[in-house]
Motif scaffolding. Structure first.
Motif, PDB file in Angstrom:
ATOM      1  N   THR A  55       0.921  -1.228  -0.037  1.00 35.17           N
ATOM      2  CA  THR A  55      -0.010   0.160   0.126  1.00 35.17           C
ATOM      3  C   THR A  55       0.883   1.223   0.018  1.00 35.17           C
ATOM      4  O   THR A  55       0.601   2.282  -0.790  1.00 35.17           O
ATOM      5  N   VAL A  56       1.916   1.335   0.822  1.00 33.74           N
ATOM      6  CA  VAL A  56       2.831   2.552   1.095  1.00 33.74           C
ATOM      7  C   VAL A  56       3.505   2.451  -0.074  1.00 33.74           C
ATOM      8  O   VAL A  56       3.645   3.699  -0.975  1.00 33.74           O
ATOM      9  N   VAL A  57       3.993   1.482  -0.920  1.00 34.15           N
ATOM     10  CA  VAL A  57       4.852   1.573  -2.082  1.00 34.15           C
ATOM     11  C   VAL A  57       4.274   1.975  -3.455  1.00 34.15           C
ATOM     12  O   VAL A  57       4.815   2.885  -3.980  1.00 34.15           O
ATOM     13  N   SER A  58       3.039   1.424  -3.396  1.00 32.38           N
ATOM     14  CA  SER A  58       2.225   1.930  -4.614  1.00 32.38           C
ATOM     15  C   SER A  58       1.969   3.344  -4.514  1.00 32.38           C
ATOM     16  O   SER A  58       2.270   4.111  -5.667  1.00 32.38           O
ATOM     17  N   MET A  59       1.670   3.966  -3.450  1.00 31.47           N
ATOM     18  CA  MET A  59       1.300   5.453  -3.378  1.00 31.47           C
ATOM     19  C   MET A  59       2.565   6.275  -3.584  1.00 31.47           C
ATOM     20  O   MET A  59       2.875   7.393  -4.433  1.00 31.47           O
ATOM     21  N   TYR A  60       3.596   5.900  -2.733  1.00 38.24           N
ATOM     22  CA  TYR A  60       4.926   6.613  -2.916  1.00 38.24           C
ATOM     23  C   TYR A  60       5.540   6.693  -4.107  1.00 38.24           C
ATOM     24  O   TYR A  60       5.814   7.565  -4.732  1.00 38.24           O
ATOM     25  N   TYR A  61       6.095   5.266  -4.780  1.00 39.07           N
ATOM     26  CA  TYR A  61       6.496   5.393  -5.992  1.00 39.07           C
ATOM     27  C   TYR A  61       6.003   6.044  -7.196  1.00 39.07           C
ATOM     28  O   TYR A  61       6.313   6.427  -8.103  1.00 39.07           O
ATOM     29  N   GLY A  62       4.296   5.718  -7.145  1.00 40.61           N
ATOM     30  CA  GLY A  62       3.538   6.256  -8.199  1.00 40.61           C
ATOM     31  C   GLY A  62       3.676   7.910  -8.278  1.00 40.61           C
ATOM     32  O   GLY A  62       3.977   8.238  -9.363  1.00 40.61           O
ATOM     33  N   THR A  63       3.650   8.505  -7.197  1.00 48.03           N
ATOM     34  CA  THR A  63       3.460   9.997  -7.168  1.00 48.03           C
ATOM     35  C   THR A  63       5.224  10.317  -7.583  1.00 48.03           C
ATOM     36  O   THR A  63       5.108  11.388  -8.259  1.00 48.03           O
ATOM     37  N   ILE A  64       6.032   9.739  -6.930  1.00 49.00           N
ATOM     38  CA  ILE A  64       7.580  10.308  -7.159  1.00 49.00           C
ATOM     39  C   ILE A  64       7.792   9.986  -8.769  1.00 49.00           C
ATOM     40  O   ILE A  64       8.588  10.886  -9.267  1.00 49.00           O
ATOM     41  N   ILE A  65       7.632   8.828  -9.215  1.00 53.43           N
ATOM     42  CA  ILE A  65       7.914   8.829 -10.730  1.00 53.43           C
ATOM     43  C   ILE A  65       7.158   9.645 -11.625  1.00 53.43           C
ATOM     44  O   ILE A  65       7.712  10.177 -12.571  1.00 53.43           O
ATOM     45  N   PHE A  66       5.837   9.797 -11.301  1.00 49.59           N
ATOM     46  CA  PHE A  66       5.289  10.674 -12.270  1.00 49.59           C
ATOM     47  C   PHE A  66       5.809  12.344 -11.874  1.00 49.59           C
ATOM     48  O   PHE A  66       5.759  13.049 -13.005  1.00 49.59           O
ATOM     49  N   MET A  67       6.069  12.336 -10.799  1.00 48.68           N
ATOM     50  CA  MET A  67       6.768  13.833 -10.537  1.00 48.68           C
ATOM     51  C   MET A  67       7.971  14.117 -11.357  1.00 48.68           C
ATOM     52  O   MET A  67       8.069  15.396 -11.857  1.00 48.68           O
ATOM     53  N   TYR A  68       8.738  13.219 -11.299  1.00 49.71           N
ATOM     54  CA  TYR A  68      10.074  13.484 -11.684  1.00 49.71           C
ATOM     55  C   TYR A  68      10.688  12.976 -13.059  1.00 49.71           C
ATOM     56  O   TYR A  68      11.447  13.468 -13.759  1.00 49.71           O
ATOM     57  N   LEU A  69       9.905  11.763 -13.342  1.00 49.00           N
ATOM     58  CA  LEU A  69      10.389  11.038 -14.521  1.00 49.00           C
ATOM     59  C   LEU A  69       9.388  11.223 -15.739  1.00 49.00           C
ATOM     60  O   LEU A  69       8.577  10.417 -16.238  1.00 49.00           O
TER      61      LEU A  69
END
Length: 314
Positions: A246-260
């Protein structure tokens, strides 16, 4: 060059989440509650892991490291956000902006790597339970945790240097609530292609590698769990990993979309919402999710409360 005829900004004005006066008090109240919940939840979880002997295992060592990162991460962003929400003076000095970006970027990368390490730890525990104690030693845990912090801060040094050597002469009004690279680049009157390439390279190495390590770990975990004959055993194994997913999906999703993503897709309104998710909301949710889904943490809390009652009776 063109930018040499202009004065470089020595301070920035953070425009914040909204300019509507009616929403400022509401935002302040919401983010104050979130920040206090983040501090209390992560501090309590950290205290339980440190004081309860039954939680002195690699899994909870990494969880306590994550809690400490979340306390620091939230404290880098939330106080300035609260100050700017109600205050009329939304200035942040050039040095203050650089410091905020440096620490938030470093702690964000450290959290990214720590989540991947926790996925690998669950993989070893579920797929190689008999060898778990020998593989995941105390020395290895310390090395992994130290590496996450070191990589995060070294990565941040590079980006802070490249970002704040740019001249900012187009405007000093930052349409954001914190100093973040995607919001700063449009303010520079110099080409930022090199900066963006470095974001893609380091972001790809850290975020995508961490995500792939997590994904591969959980593919093996699911494959192992599905071979468990007992329905209760499968349920327990999935419950152990569910909170982390649950934590991983929320965190990685926003980080990757924000920077990559391409610079052309930058949208101040949408990006501020995404930044709120991984800088403010996720650090609050981590201890709540792990505590609610974990019987060992609940047991440690009951034991701590029991000791407290006994001390009052004496």
């Amino acid at each position: 060059m063109e930018y040499q005829n202009h004065t470089t900004a020595r301070e920035f004005f953070l425009l914040g989440l909204s300019n509507l006066p009616d929403l400022q008090a509401l935002y302040f109240f919401i983010f104050l509650i979130i920040y206090l919940t983040t501090l209390s939840g992560n501090s309590l979880l950290l205290l339980l892991v440190v004081t309860d002997g039954q939680l002195h295992t690699p899994m909870y060592f990494f969880l306590s490291n994550l809690s400490f990162i979340d306390i620091c991460f939230s404290s880098t962003v939330a106080p300035k956000l609260l100050e700017n929400t109600l205050g009329k003076n939304r200035r942040i000095s050039f040095l203050g902006c650089a410091a905020q970006m440096y620490f938030s970027l470093a702690l964000g990368a450290a959290e990214c790597i720590t989540l991947a390490i926790m996925a690998w730890d669950r993989y070893v525990a579920i797929c190689n339970p008999l060898r778990y104690a020998t593989i995941v030693s105390g020395r290895l845990c310390l090395w992994f945790a130290g590496s996450a912090w070191a990589i995060g801060f070294l990565n941040s040094v590079l980006h802070a240097y490249l970002t704040f050597r740019l001249p900012y002469c187009r405007s000093n009004h930052l349409d954001h609530y914190l100093c973040e690279m995607p919001a700063l680049f449009p303010l520079s009157c110099k080409d930022t292609t090199i900066n963006e390439i470095m974001v893609y390279i380091t972001g790809g190495i850290i975020a995508l590698f961490s995500f792939l390590l997590t994904l591969v770990s959980y593919v093996h975990i699911v494959n192992t769990v599905l071979r468990i004959r007992s329905a209760r055993g499968r349920s327990k194994a999935f419950s152990t990993c569910g909170s982390h997913l649950t934590v991983v999906s929320m965190y990685y999703g926003t980080i990757i979309f924000m920077y990559l993503r391409p610079r052309s897709s930058y949208s101040p309104g949408r990006d501020k919402v995404l930044s709120v998710l991984y800088t403010v909301v996720t650090p609050m949710l981590n201890p709540i999710i792990y505590s609610m889904r974990n019987n060992e943490v609940k047991g440690a809390l009951r034991r701590a409360l029991g000791r407290k009652r006994k001390s009052f009776r004496m």
